[in-house]
Design a protein around this motif. Sequence first.
Motif, PDB file in Angstrom:
ATOM      1  N   GLU A  63       0.833  -1.204   0.000  1.00  0.00           N
ATOM      2  CA  GLU A  63       0.000   0.000   0.000  1.00  0.00           C
ATOM      3  C   GLU A  63       0.873   1.262   0.000  1.00  0.00           C
ATOM      4  OE1 GLU A  63      -4.192   1.470   0.518  1.00  0.00           O
ATOM      5  OE2 GLU A  63      -3.209  -0.288  -0.300  1.00  0.00           O
ATOM      6  N   LEU A  64       1.949   1.228   0.780  1.00  0.00           N
ATOM      7  CA  LEU A  64       2.884   2.358   0.786  1.00  0.00           C
ATOM      8  C   LEU A  64       3.596   2.486  -0.558  1.00  0.00           C
ATOM      9  CD1 LEU A  64       4.470   2.034   4.340  1.00  0.00           C
ATOM     10  CD2 LEU A  64       3.241   4.016   3.459  1.00  0.00           C
ATOM     11  N   ALA A  65       3.978   1.353  -1.137  1.00  0.00           N
ATOM     12  CA  ALA A  65       4.658   1.387  -2.432  1.00  0.00           C
ATOM     13  C   ALA A  65       3.752   1.976  -3.506  1.00  0.00           C
ATOM     14  CB  ALA A  65       5.098  -0.023  -2.827  1.00  0.00           C
ATOM     15  N   LYS A  66       2.473   1.607  -3.489  1.00  0.00           N
ATOM     16  CA  LYS A  66       1.526   2.155  -4.462  1.00  0.00           C
ATOM     17  C   LYS A  66       1.399   3.666  -4.307  1.00  0.00           C
ATOM     18  CE  LYS A  66      -2.414   0.092  -4.847  1.00  0.00           C
ATOM     19  NZ  LYS A  66      -3.652  -0.460  -4.267  1.00  0.00           N
ATOM     20  N   ALA A  67       1.359   4.132  -3.056  1.00  0.00           N
ATOM     21  CA  ALA A  67       1.282   5.575  -2.825  1.00  0.00           C
ATOM     22  C   ALA A  67       2.539   6.276  -3.351  1.00  0.00           C
ATOM     23  CB  ALA A  67       1.084   5.866  -1.350  1.00  0.00           C
ATOM     24  N   LEU A  68       3.702   5.684  -3.099  1.00  0.00           N
ATOM     25  CA  LEU A  68       4.959   6.286  -3.550  1.00  0.00           C
ATOM     26  C   LEU A  68       5.074   6.297  -5.069  1.00  0.00           C
ATOM     27  CD1 LEU A  68       7.486   4.790  -0.978  1.00  0.00           C
ATOM     28  CD2 LEU A  68       6.864   7.196  -1.219  1.00  0.00           C
ATOM     29  N   SER A  69       4.395   5.371  -5.735  1.00  0.00           N
ATOM     30  CA  SER A  69       4.513   5.263  -7.189  1.00  0.00           C
ATOM     31  C   SER A  69       3.973   6.492  -7.911  1.00  0.00           C
ATOM     32  CB  SER A  69       3.784   4.015  -7.686  1.00  0.00           C
ATOM     33  OG  SER A  69       2.370   4.163  -7.592  1.00  0.00           O
ATOM     34  N   THR A  70       3.144   7.275  -7.249  1.00  0.00           N
ATOM     35  CA  THR A  70       2.567   8.474  -7.876  1.00  0.00           C
ATOM     36  C   THR A  70       3.438   9.708  -7.685  1.00  0.00           C
ATOM     37  OG1 THR A  70       1.253   9.067  -5.912  1.00  0.00           O
ATOM     38  CG2 THR A  70       0.249   7.534  -7.486  1.00  0.00           C
ATOM     39  N   GLU A  71       4.631   9.522  -7.092  1.00  0.00           N
ATOM     40  CA  GLU A  71       5.572  10.621  -6.840  1.00  0.00           C
ATOM     41  C   GLU A  71       4.931  11.731  -6.005  1.00  0.00           C
ATOM     42  OE1 GLU A  71       8.663  10.229  -7.571  1.00  0.00           O
ATOM     43  OE2 GLU A  71       8.408   8.453  -8.816  1.00  0.00           O
ATOM     44  N   PRO A  72       4.426  11.394  -4.807  1.00  0.00           N
ATOM     45  CA  PRO A  72       3.681  12.381  -4.018  1.00  0.00           C
ATOM     46  C   PRO A  72       4.571  13.397  -3.317  1.00  0.00           C
ATOM     47  CG  PRO A  72       3.921  10.360  -2.778  1.00  0.00           C
ATOM     48  CD  PRO A  72       4.512  10.089  -4.142  1.00  0.00           C
ATOM     49  N   LYS A  73       4.000  14.576  -3.104  1.00  0.00           N
ATOM     50  CA  LYS A  73       4.592  15.554  -2.197  1.00  0.00           C
ATOM     51  C   LYS A  73       4.079  15.327  -0.775  1.00  0.00           C
ATOM     52  CE  LYS A  73       4.461  19.039  -5.880  1.00  0.00           C
ATOM     53  NZ  LYS A  73       3.842  20.333  -6.315  1.00  0.00           N
ATOM     54  N   SER A  78       9.825   9.948   4.876  1.00  0.00           N
ATOM     55  CA  SER A  78       9.918  11.355   5.264  1.00  0.00           C
ATOM     56  C   SER A  78      11.277  11.945   4.882  1.00  0.00           C
ATOM     57  CB  SER A  78       9.686  11.485   6.772  1.00  0.00           C
ATOM     58  OG  SER A  78       9.881  12.808   7.212  1.00  0.00           O
ATOM     59  N   ALA A  79      12.325  11.137   5.037  1.00  0.00           N
ATOM     60  CA  ALA A  79      13.674  11.618   4.707  1.00  0.00           C
ATOM     61  C   ALA A  79      13.838  11.911   3.218  1.00  0.00           C
ATOM     62  CB  ALA A  79      14.717  10.595   5.155  1.00  0.00           C
ATOM     63  N   LEU A  80      12.961  11.351   2.393  1.00  0.00           N
ATOM     64  CA  LEU A  80      12.978  11.658   0.956  1.00  0.00           C
ATOM     65  C   LEU A  80      12.422  13.053   0.663  1.00  0.00           C
ATOM     66  CD1 LEU A  80      11.625   8.280  -0.503  1.00  0.00           C
ATOM     67  CD2 LEU A  80      14.008   9.047  -0.448  1.00  0.00           C
ATOM     68  N   GLY A  81      11.823  13.691   1.682  1.00  0.00           N
ATOM     69  CA  GLY A  81      11.214  14.998   1.501  1.00  0.00           C
ATOM     70  C   GLY A  81       9.707  14.954   1.348  1.00  0.00           C
ATOM     71  N   VAL A  82       9.117  13.774   1.535  1.00  0.00           N
ATOM     72  CA  VAL A  82       7.669  13.617   1.423  1.00  0.00           C
ATOM     73  C   VAL A  82       7.016  14.026   2.744  1.00  0.00           C
ATOM     74  CG1 VAL A  82       5.775  11.998   1.007  1.00  0.00           C
ATOM     75  CG2 VAL A  82       7.951  11.719  -0.204  1.00  0.00           C
ATOM     76  N   THR A  83       6.030  14.897   2.674  1.00  0.00           N
ATOM     77  CA  THR A  83       5.261  15.303   3.848  1.00  0.00           C
ATOM     78  C   THR A  83       4.255  14.194   4.177  1.00  0.00           C
ATOM     79  OG1 THR A  83       5.472  17.591   3.108  1.00  0.00           O
ATOM     80  CG2 THR A  83       3.816  17.147   4.813  1.00  0.00           C
TER      81      THR A  83
END
Length: 246
Positions: A152-162, A189-194
């Motif tokens: 589920e987290l991987a799917k969310a990250l796949s959209t390149e979220p802020k 979070s360390a990637l800069g994702v809020t």
Amino acid sequence: MSASSLPPILKLDGVVKRFGGLTAVNDVSMRVSAGEVVGILGPNGSGKTTLFSTVSGFLRPNAGTIEFDGKPIQGMHPHEICNLGLARTFQIVQPFMGLRVLDNVVVGCLASGRSLPQARERAAEIVDFVGMGSRSETMAAELSLPDRKRLELAKALSTEPKLILLDEIMAGLRPSEVTVAVDLIKRISALGVTILIVEHLMQAILALCERIYVLQHGSLIASGEPRACMQESAVVDAYFGEAYRA
């Protein structure tokens, strides 16, 4: 400069969501700055998931305004909001059961405008990042609950979220699995994702969040530093009842 002193990436003002005569979200205002990890707490039925669904476009507010990255988004469709950089996970995980782990993530990478070869390459990177590289060829229907949560987290990250809205991503996990999940969220979070996270586990909230908001019956009853908020009388009453405070 702390993250909370920066301009908000997400701003809610007076948001209301009603279902007939029931007010599920009542005049809620929030600010989340870029780079923060902010928690939302509240007893069951306090409006947390409804608030997430309203912010992410699955529900439309009856009143109030929602701004993401300086743009009003209330009334927009979920895919339009996602394309702006706001992703969410679901309390009940929703993988594409008939697809492999890798292909679940490829779907999101394609939605962000990549070609198929580019999407497969990026999906493989994300699957490795969440610790599922060895399961990339596994069908989603065969995954354990912890692995479905990571997918589920991987799917969310796949959209390149802020910004990612995490809805009880640790529900149902054992303590050792919670520790792994907390570490993964810190790395995201360390990637800069809020991150705005709904969670009942105080262990996770204290490990992750600089600030929290507390909901009760759809209304905000407290906000601020987690330990201070949890000592406020209104929060103690909401979670444990007046008898506990006495």
